[in-house]
Scaffold this active site. Structure first.
Site, PDB file in Angstrom:
ATOM      1  N   GLU A 186       0.860  -1.193   0.000  1.00 56.09           N
ATOM      2  CA  GLU A 186       0.000   0.000   0.000  1.00 56.09           C
ATOM      3  C   GLU A 186       0.887   1.231   0.000  1.00 56.09           C
ATOM      4  OE1 GLU A 186      -2.838   2.544   3.050  1.00 56.09           O
ATOM      5  OE2 GLU A 186      -2.843   0.348   3.229  1.00 56.09           O
ATOM      6  N   ARG A 238       0.217  10.413   0.604  1.00 52.80           N
ATOM      7  CA  ARG A 238       0.528  11.502   1.537  1.00 52.80           C
ATOM      8  C   ARG A 238       1.650  12.399   1.044  1.00 52.80           C
ATOM      9  NH1 ARG A 238       0.550   8.544   7.496  1.00 52.80           N
ATOM     10  NH2 ARG A 238      -1.411   7.366   7.248  1.00 52.80           N
ATOM     11  N   LYS A 255     -11.093  -1.426   6.739  1.00 54.33           N
ATOM     12  CA  LYS A 255      -9.863  -1.102   7.451  1.00 54.33           C
ATOM     13  C   LYS A 255     -10.231  -0.646   8.865  1.00 54.33           C
ATOM     14  CE  LYS A 255      -6.067   2.284   7.246  1.00 54.33           C
ATOM     15  NZ  LYS A 255      -5.373   3.264   6.381  1.00 54.33           N
TER      16      LYS A 255
END
Length: 223
Positions: free
Chosen positions: A51, A55, A139
């Site tokens: 993943e 950001r 998640k």
């Protein structure tokens, strides 16, 4: 009448096989070259899923480079916050999209484009809403701050359809606790690729961490 919590078709059905190894490395990248070294180390250590969090400005180029150079690596985009980010990550080669929370806008966009989306949840109410919308792979975030394994076990017990990927505070030391929860399909973690700035051989360090993580998930001990 309220929508059922067990819809006939959910995005989770296509996402479960993708997230098959039990350990999902969560990576914040500062440059694409570093991302390629990390991906190579993960593959050498036996992990074929990653993943890349959206950001930093390097995230989309990193997804693109990994998808091109390592076609066996299943690449997901994390911290997806807007519909535009879905599109950018998909164009770069991401196969799954992961968010820290759940919004109606993102849910509608993911369903309209048939994207494999993993929304973030932290409470029973959020899990129930996600299931109503047709998302069963979720998640659990921030995992430790939201109560850790004990809290998740209690929340998930009355929601057997929900499949969880705890992320946030997961470590090599507590994988076994998460693994013991029937609803947990995998764990997400940043520890596999944290603190690499001063490492001279990133590939080798990540390779060793990946092998340790997989062994921990499987209940094995590396010697």
């Amino acid at each position: 009448m309220s929508p059922p919590l067990t819809p006939p078709h959910t995005t989770g059905e296509s996402t479960h096989p993708w997230l098959s190894q039990g350990v999902l490395p969560v990576v914040v990248v500062n440059n694409p070259a570093q991302a390629l070294a990390i991906a190579e180390g993960l593959l050498q250590g036996g992990i074929e899923q990653i993943e890349i969090t959206l950001r930093t400005p390097a995230a989309i180029p990193a997804i693109r480079d990994i998808a091109r150079q390592f076609p066996s690596m299943r690449v997901s985009a994390g911290t997806v916050l807007t519909p535009d980010q879905f599109e950018q990550a998909a164009d770069a080669g991401a196969s799954v999209f992961i968010s820290p929370g759940l919004t109606e806008t993102l849910a509608a966009h993911a369903k309209s484009k048939r994207y494999r989306w993993v929304p973030g949840v932290a409470t029973a109410s959020e899990m129930m809403r996600a299931l109503e919308l047709g998302f069963e792979l979720l998640k659990f975030f921030p995992a430790m701050a939201a109560g850790g394994p004990k809290a998740l076990a209690g929340i998930a017990a009355p929601l057997p359809v929900a499949k969880l990927v705890p992320t946030g505070g997961v470590s090599l030391q507590n994988i076994a606790e998460w693994r013991a929860i029937p609803a947990v399909q995998a764990v997400g973690g940043t520890w596999l690729t944290a603190g690499l700035e001063d490492e001279t051989d990133v590939v080798d360090v990540v390779k060793r961490r990946a092998a340790q993580a997989l062994a921990a998930w499987r209940g094995q001990v590396l010697v």
